[in-house]
Design an enzyme around this catalytic site. Structure first.
Site, PDB file in Angstrom:
ATOM      1  N   HIS A   1       0.849  -1.188   0.000  1.00  0.00           N
ATOM      2  CA  HIS A   1       0.000   0.000   0.000  1.00  0.00           C
ATOM      3  C   HIS A   1       0.888   1.242   0.000  1.00  0.00           C
ATOM      4  O   HIS A   1       2.032   1.191   0.471  1.00  0.00           O
ATOM      5  CB  HIS A   1      -0.896   0.015   1.245  1.00  0.00           C
ATOM      6  CG  HIS A   1      -2.008  -0.992   1.196  1.00  0.00           C
ATOM      7  ND1 HIS A   1      -2.986  -1.075   2.153  1.00  0.00           N
ATOM      8  CD2 HIS A   1      -2.274  -1.963   0.283  1.00  0.00           C
ATOM      9  CE1 HIS A   1      -3.833  -2.055   1.834  1.00  0.00           C
ATOM     10  NE2 HIS A   1      -3.411  -2.605   0.715  1.00  0.00           N
TER      11      HIS A   1
ATOM     12  N   GLU B   1       1.009   3.860   1.812  1.00  0.00           N
ATOM     13  CA  GLU B   1       1.540   4.283   3.116  1.00  0.00           C
ATOM     14  C   GLU B   1       2.738   3.427   3.526  1.00  0.00           C
ATOM     15  O   GLU B   1       3.746   3.939   4.010  1.00  0.00           O
ATOM     16  CB  GLU B   1       0.457   4.144   4.207  1.00  0.00           C
ATOM     17  CG  GLU B   1      -0.806   4.940   3.974  1.00  0.00           C
ATOM     18  CD  GLU B   1      -1.897   4.112   3.308  1.00  0.00           C
ATOM     19  OE1 GLU B   1      -1.623   3.463   2.262  1.00  0.00           O
ATOM     20  OE2 GLU B   1      -3.033   4.128   3.817  1.00  0.00           O
TER      21      GLU B   1
ATOM     22  N   CYS C   1      -5.988   1.755   5.915  1.00  0.00           N
ATOM     23  CA  CYS C   1      -6.577   0.497   6.384  1.00  0.00           C
ATOM     24  C   CYS C   1      -5.936   0.140   7.731  1.00  0.00           C
ATOM     25  O   CYS C   1      -5.007   0.806   8.192  1.00  0.00           O
ATOM     26  CB  CYS C   1      -6.345  -0.608   5.358  1.00  0.00           C
ATOM     27  SG  CYS C   1      -4.628  -1.162   5.235  1.00  0.00           S
TER      28      CYS C   1
ATOM     29  N   CYS D   1      -2.092  -0.400   7.534  1.00  0.00           N
ATOM     30  CA  CYS D   1      -1.318   0.832   7.390  1.00  0.00           C
ATOM     31  C   CYS D   1      -1.373   1.663   8.670  1.00  0.00           C
ATOM     32  O   CYS D   1      -0.381   2.282   9.053  1.00  0.00           O
ATOM     33  CB  CYS D   1      -1.815   1.640   6.199  1.00  0.00           C
ATOM     34  SG  CYS D   1      -1.402   0.842   4.633  1.00  0.00           S
TER      35      CYS D   1
HETATM   36 ZN   LIG Z   1      -3.347   0.116   3.756  1.00  0.00          ZN
END
Ligand SMILES: [Zn+2]
EC number: 3.5.4.33
Length: 151
Positions: free
Chosen positions: A53, A55, A83, A86
């Site tokens: 992801h 991040e 999420c 993260c």
């Molecule tokens: Zn994430």
């Protein structure tokens, strides 16, 4: 630079991710002195890595550049509500501030869902600022998923 200009860098990363066929989410990490130390977009498909992801990639890059496992005093800007994975990474990195754009009713883990920062087991919670350039972030995601459904 203001927080809107940092978010515009994150939006650029999100657009670049969409162009690669990735879910359009972008992230930027800014040091205490205002220097941009990392920027990234989602690369889960390209890297065959469900943890890639925006991040996480930005945190890895910023830590590698700093030669240190923590980013105290730094701020993370991301176009979508992080999420749970993260959010946990943001906490572990000791990021001071989190600015995000669109809220994510499906996978968000900050203001809804797991609400990672609100648990006693979360040893560091950043200051959180939501809805920064949220409309633009949302539009990018909507356009991406609408095109996917057609394709
Ligand atoms: Zn994430």
């Amino acid at each position: 630079m203001s927080f809107t200009s940092y978010m515009s860098i994150a939006l650029e990363q999100a657009r670049a991710a969409a162009a690669r066929g990735e879910v359009p989410v972008g992230a930027v990490i800014v040091a205490a002195d205002g220097t941009v130390v990392a920027q990234a977009g989602n690369r889960t498909r390209e890297l065959n890595d469900p943890t890639a992801h925006a991040e996480v990639l930005a945190i890895r890059a910023a830590c590698a550049a700093a030669g240190f496992e923590r980013l105290g005093g730094h701020a993370l800007y991301v176009t979508l509500e992080p999420c749970a994975m993260c959010a946990a990474a943001i906490s572990a990195a000791r990021l001071a501030r989190l600015y995000y754009g669109a809220s994510d009713p499906k996978s968000g883990g900050v203001a809804q869902g797991a609400r990672v920062f609100s648990h006693a087991q979360c040893h560091h919670a950043p200051d959180v600022y939501d809805a920064i350039a949220a409309a633009e972030s949302e539009e990018l995601l909507k356009t991406f998923f609408a095109a996917k459904r057609k394709g």
